[in-house]
Enzyme design. Structure first.
Site, mmCIF file in Angstrom:
data_model
loop_
_atom_site.group_PDB
_atom_site.id
_atom_site.type_symbol
_atom_site.label_atom_id
_atom_site.label_comp_id
_atom_site.label_asym_id
_atom_site.label_seq_id
_atom_site.Cartn_x
_atom_site.Cartn_y
_atom_site.Cartn_z
ATOM 1 N N ASP A 1 1.148 0.516 3.699
ATOM 2 C CA ASP A 1 0.315 -0.634 3.331
ATOM 3 C C ASP A 1 -0.104 -0.480 1.882
ATOM 4 O OD1 ASP A 1 0.299 -1.864 5.799
ATOM 5 O OD2 ASP A 1 -1.403 -0.727 6.537
ATOM 6 N N ASP B 1 -3.179 -0.512 10.065
ATOM 7 C CA ASP B 1 -4.620 -0.480 10.320
ATOM 8 C C ASP B 1 -5.065 -1.503 11.362
ATOM 9 O OD1 ASP B 1 -4.328 -2.765 8.803
ATOM 10 O OD2 ASP B 1 -5.197 -1.893 6.993
ATOM 11 N N ASP C 1 -0.566 -4.055 14.196
ATOM 12 C CA ASP C 1 0.355 -3.034 13.670
ATOM 13 C C ASP C 1 0.792 -2.046 14.755
ATOM 14 O OD1 ASP C 1 0.473 -3.904 11.025
ATOM 15 O OD2 ASP C 1 -1.381 -2.869 10.507
#
Length: 1036
Positions: free
Chosen positions: A452, A752, A756
């Protein structure tokens, strides 16, 4: 050997099949101590029993959730009806008006009538002496814990130290040796008298005691490390309201009466009743097994501990904690059955099996040869036997059993556990919580990290630095310039902007303990609220002016948050904020300079799109704020078009210090770094270039474009794909699947959000964020990055490589000792009719190479050189050609040195006199031990010549080395009667040390022998297109 290991001892790191687990268990053979060897291995029978128990409990809970009458019959038959319950004097004196079991039964049975019989939620709050607005007073917490219990589950008590001693004593070969020792003491005293006759047997017993003690201490310390890590895994931070202040507390500190705030991805921390909420949807599959989410509302306000928030947000009143919840009862069974073993543990069980078979053959042959030679030279023939003859045969048997003790490397699989426990503890100190043991190993093979952007590559400390409003872009240089900015924006526009920020937020502004204003919420929300407070200081007043009717929280699929509110005049207004392009597409009007809504022309739309791109190219996160006035209708749905655009906000989120260097470290280590983000593509590209992820020939793509491509097109672009922007969780999952299945990469992925979870589950190593991550994401992950920092991920990769290399070093060391000990004893038995190493000496050697060797080599910390080699291939051979070169070379040298010493030692060293044989045998034993001490130093690096690098800073290694040498001096000089040794002169000590130290230059010569290796670079592909990194002798 490798083919045998692959056929029988191959398991997947994640979710290994039942068939593979059973296959390797049936292939294991000759286990000296099953209780110790398989202590860290899952008990499949117990696990199956646990699954059956869990299904029964889930069935009962399902009945309770979906058939309430049956629920009362199954669960609460004895506690039905609040009016029948008597409140105990203890509860009344504590200031409460409801019994703990009575309170727990309301939620457990989902009984609305029982809730109503207590006067509903408000009255229940009064009975619990709690205000639904203020929350619990901190001074009452201990009182509530005393009456209603702690939010902790009954755990199996940790095993005491003596249990580990008992487990170590279950070793079959040690039991046989103890019996032999006891017989030896009895026969010895009868033939040689007291105390001389007991020395041989006593020596074996003392050595066994030392082995047991060292092994038990090592195992006990490991168990304490795992227990601490397990406790940390279960510790969740929960948002609660106490004394009107919202704060984060540990799940263990939660009490009955607490008001808990819930949002998407949270785990419900206790049983409770809904106080208020918007679109709250709960996943109860962990309790009931039902995958369909449940909507929580006034008609069904009951929340169960252990369930997950699928969507929406809300507040709940805690009614029962710990063992009074269904989750508490279920958790008792969850801890049983054990965790899956790691691939390295399984592989080394295979290696131990192969070596054990060879060792057994050598032990039997040695016993037969010694016995045959003894019988051939025995006075009086086979028919006449004395006690001395029986003692000799018993001694031969003890030597054969001791050879078996040395030959079966019981410590190999356990060295993996030791190394993993050490690595997990160190990683915990470095802000990485390892949830699954196998992740430590697998991370050493990672060839790709999909990361990310926000919070991982960037600091996650956000601040609004630019805003486009009333047709022009303005820079927000610092908070002090708030007044200047405020005066440049018309009052009507300011009001619309403040409403858009304050009314459409999931965060709260609270007074901190020091009296300063504190914002609780995500970093993006915090940045917006800080900006909003420049214009209007009273956040609560703005919130209380308007009534919130409906909230649709932000999620990574919609990429926006919307809210429907009733304004003071009674009008309804919808507010929306989120991804700039999406919100701009929903708008057909814009707030003009006078604060009125005006039509949005195509040219203005194009100009605004250019402003968004301009902000994004400056590495700013961009958000659009918009509103829409709605006619009063019975339908409370939030529209998705015809909005009025208020502003475009640019939020600065700086790149973390050290991230660029960490990315370079990954690239140098053959690990491709790919950024997968939901942000604007221009923002993503700007940050990726700043971090060194995006190169000139790299590809940056948007999620919608990626998902529209065919499988073949994906396969073609993925090798050069470095940035994916505006991606959905499904895009991340697809990318991970393609990398693993089609390109055979070992993939680590960060996540997070609760969406996901599929990608974290699919990846070889799932990395959840500890600060920004939801509980759903953490539960699906293998490692939790506690500080959300990319540098920590690189540390995990370094430790993963270290674990793998350390185990290889230990295997190389142990196999060398095995080969030399077996062949020396066997050849000597064949030629001279006696074994040069006695049972006591072999037990000491076994401890050096097993417990102490594992402690020294398996706990070596990683060094930067580990990140200058290619990742370990998915199907790489564990025992490499480099290891075989070192094992064979060192074994030949040691066998030659010990052989010359055994058969020519007296002549070469001019040993004469009655004790020359004892002196030579002691010298041989001493030299053998020093060969292992120096070979242990050699094993610190299998390829580099400089094996002393970092040695003196590795305090565990140094302690083991010093202890081994010190105890060897004690054995030789002072324990001669027990260990069959005699004191040596300084000259002979020098000879022993010199022969041992000569293995260092031998190792240098061996490392210069070129080895062609292909396995270490197998399956490694790089988007840069550079040559595979040097490995093997090139690194020497």
């Amino acid at each position: 050997m490798e083919q045998y290991l692959r056929d029988n001892f191959e398991v997947d790191p994640k979710r290994p099949s039942e068939e593979a687990l059973k296959r390797w268990r049936s292939a294991v053979w000759l286990v000296k101590n099953p209780r110790r060897r398989f202590r860290m291995v899952a008990d499949l029978a117990k696990r199956a029993e646990v699954d059956r128990k869990r299904q029964k409990i889930q069935e009962k809970i399902r009945i309770a959730l979906y058939v309430q009458k049956a629920a009362l019959q199954f669960i609460d038959a004895a506690t039905r009806g609040a009016d029948k319950r008597q409140i105990t004097e203890e509860v009344r004196q504590a200031g409460f008006s409801i019994d703990p079991d009575d309170l727990a039964s309301i939620v457990r049975s989902h009984d609305l009538k029982q809730l109503e019989s207590h006067g509903g939620l408000e009255e229940l709050g009064r009975k619990l002496s709690v205000s639904l607005e203020k929350g619990v007073c901190p001074s009452e917490i201990s009182n509530r814990q005393r009456i209603y219990g702690l939010n902790k589950f009954v755990e199996k008590p940790s095993r005491p130290f003596l249990m580990f001693v008992w487990d170590t004593l279950q070793d079959l070969t040690l039991i046989i040796l103890m019996v032999c020792a006891a017989i030896s003491v009895g026969v010895g005293i009868a033939t040689e008298g007291w105390p001389k006759g007991m020395y041989d047997g006593l020596g074996i017993i003392l050595c066994i005691f030392l082995v047991v003690l060292v092994t038990a201490i090592s195992d006990y310390k490991q168990s304490l490390q795992f227990r601490d890590l397990d406790k940390e895994k279960r510790n969740i931070l929960v948002h609660v309201m106490r004394n009107r202040k919202r704060q984060r507390v540990s799940i263990y500190d939660l009490v009955v009466g607490d008001i808990v705030h819930l949002s998407i991805g949270d785990q419900v921390p206790a049983d409770g009743i809904l106080v208020s909420g918007y679109s709250l949807s709960i996943d109860e599959s962990s309790l009931s097994g039902e995958s369909e989410p449940v909507n929580i509302e006034k008609g069904r306000p009951f929340l169960l501990s252990g369930t997950k928030v699928k969507d929406g947000s809300g507040k709940m009143l805690v009614t029962s904690v710990g063992m009074r919840t269904e989750w508490g009862r279920l958790m008792v069974t969850l801890s049983e059955g054990g965790n899956d073993e790691t691939p390295l543990q399984v592989k080394l069980n295979g290696v131990a099996t192969i070596i054990g078979k060879i060792g057994l053959a050598f032990a039997v042959l040695t016993f037969l040869v010694l016995t045959a030679r003894f019988l051939a030279t025995k006075h009086g023939g086979i028919t006449k036997w004395t006690m001395d003859d029986a003692l000799s045969i018993l001694n031969f048997f003890a030597i054969a059993v001791t050879i078996l003790v040395v030959a079966v490397p019981e410590g190999l699989p356990l060295a993996v556990t030791l190394s993993l426990a050490f690595a997990m503890k160190k990683l915990m100190n470095e802000k990485a919580l390892v949830r699954h043991l196998s992740a430590c190993e697998t991370m050493g093979s990672a060839s790709c990290i999909c990361t990310d952007k926000t919070g991982t590559l960037t600091t996650n400390h956000m601040v609004v630095t630019k805003i486009w409003i009333c047709g022009e872009a303005k820079t927000v240089e610092s908070n002090r310039l708030g007044n200047a900015l405020k005066s440049s924006i018309p009052e009507k526009v300011t009001k619309a902007l403040v409403h858009s920020i304050f009314l459409n937020t999931s965060s709260e502004v609270v007074n901190g303990k020091d009296g300063n204003t504190e914002i609780l919420g995500s970093p993006t929300e915090t940045a917006l609220l800080e900006f909003g407070l420049l214009f209007q200081k009273d956040f609560d007043a703005q919130k209380q002016e308007c009534k919130t009717i409906k909230v649709e929280p932000f999620n990574s699929v919609k990429k926006m948050m919307s809210v429907l509110v009733a304004l003071p005049g009674g009008r309804l207004r919808a507010f929306v904020k989120g991804a700039s392009e999406i919100i701009l597409g929903m708008c057909d009007k814009i707030v003009g300079k006078d604060g009125e809504s005006v039509s949005l022309s195509d040219e203005q739309r194009k100009n605004i799109a250019n402003v968004i791109d301009g902000f994004a190219c400056e590495a700013l996160r961009t958000l659009c704020l918009a509103f829409k006035d709605i006619e009063n209708t019975s339908d409370d749905s939030i529209p998705d078009n015809n909005y009025t655009l208020v502003a475009v906000v640019g939020i600065k989120d700086p790149v973390r210090p050290g991230v660029k260097e960490a990315v370079q470290t990954c690239l140098a280590a053959g690990i491709t770094v790919r950024m997968v983000t939901g942000d604007n593509i221009n923002t993503a590209k700007a940050i990726a270039k700043e971090c060194g992820i995006l190169t000139d020939d790299g590809i940056a793509i948007e999620g919608p474009d990626f998902r529209d491509k065919s499988a073949q097109e994906m396969k073609e672009i993925i090798p050069k794909l470095q940035v994916m922007a505006r991606s959905l969780p499904l895009d991340k999952h697809k990318l991970v699947t393609m990398l693993r299945k089609e390109l055979k990469e070992v993939v680590a992925v960060t996540g997070d959000g609760s969406n996901d979870a599929p990608a974290l589950h699919e990846a070889d190593i799932g990395l959840a964020m500890g600060i920004a991550g939801t509980e759903v994401a953490k539960e699906s992950a293998d490692v939790v990055i506690m500080d959300d920092n990319f540098k920590t991920i690189v540390n995990v990769a370094k430790w993963g490589r270290s674990v793998y290399i350390n185990i290889q070093k230990f295997v190389q060391f142990q196999l060398t000792v095995n080969v030399v000990a077996l062949i020396t004893n066997f050849v000597s038995a064949c030629i001279s009719g006696s074994a040069p190493l006695t049972a006591v000496q072999l037990l000491w050697v076994n401890m050096i190479m097993d417990s102490l060797g594992a402690l020294a080599l398996a706990t070596e910390p990683p060094h930067d050189g580990l990140m200058n080699r290619a990742p370990i291939g998915r199907n790489a051979h564990f025992i490499t050609k480099v290891m075989w070169r070192n094992i064979i070379g060192q074994s030949l040298y040691q066998l030659a040195a010990l052989g010359i010493l055994s058969f020519e030692g007296k002549r070469l060293l001019k040993l004469n006199g009655a004790d020359s044989t004892s002196t030579l045998n002691t010298l041989t034993f001493n030299t053998f031990v020093f060969c292992q001490v120096f070979n242990e130093i050699n094993s610190r690096d299998m390829e580099k010549i400089n094996v002393f690098r970092g040695m003196f800073s590795s305090w565990i290694f140094m302690i083991v080395m010093v202890s081994t040498v010190a105890f060897q001096i004690v054995i030789v000089e002072f324990l001669g009667t027990i260990a069959d040794t005699v004191p040596l002169s300084l000259k002979l000590w020098g000879v022993s040390i010199l022969i041992g130290a000569a293995s260092l230059p031998v190792a240098v010569v061996l490392k210069c022998i070129p080895i062609t290796t292909s396995e270490n670079t197998e399956n490694v592909k790089h988007h840069e297109g550079y040559e595979p990194l040097p490995s093997g002798p090139d690194l020497a």
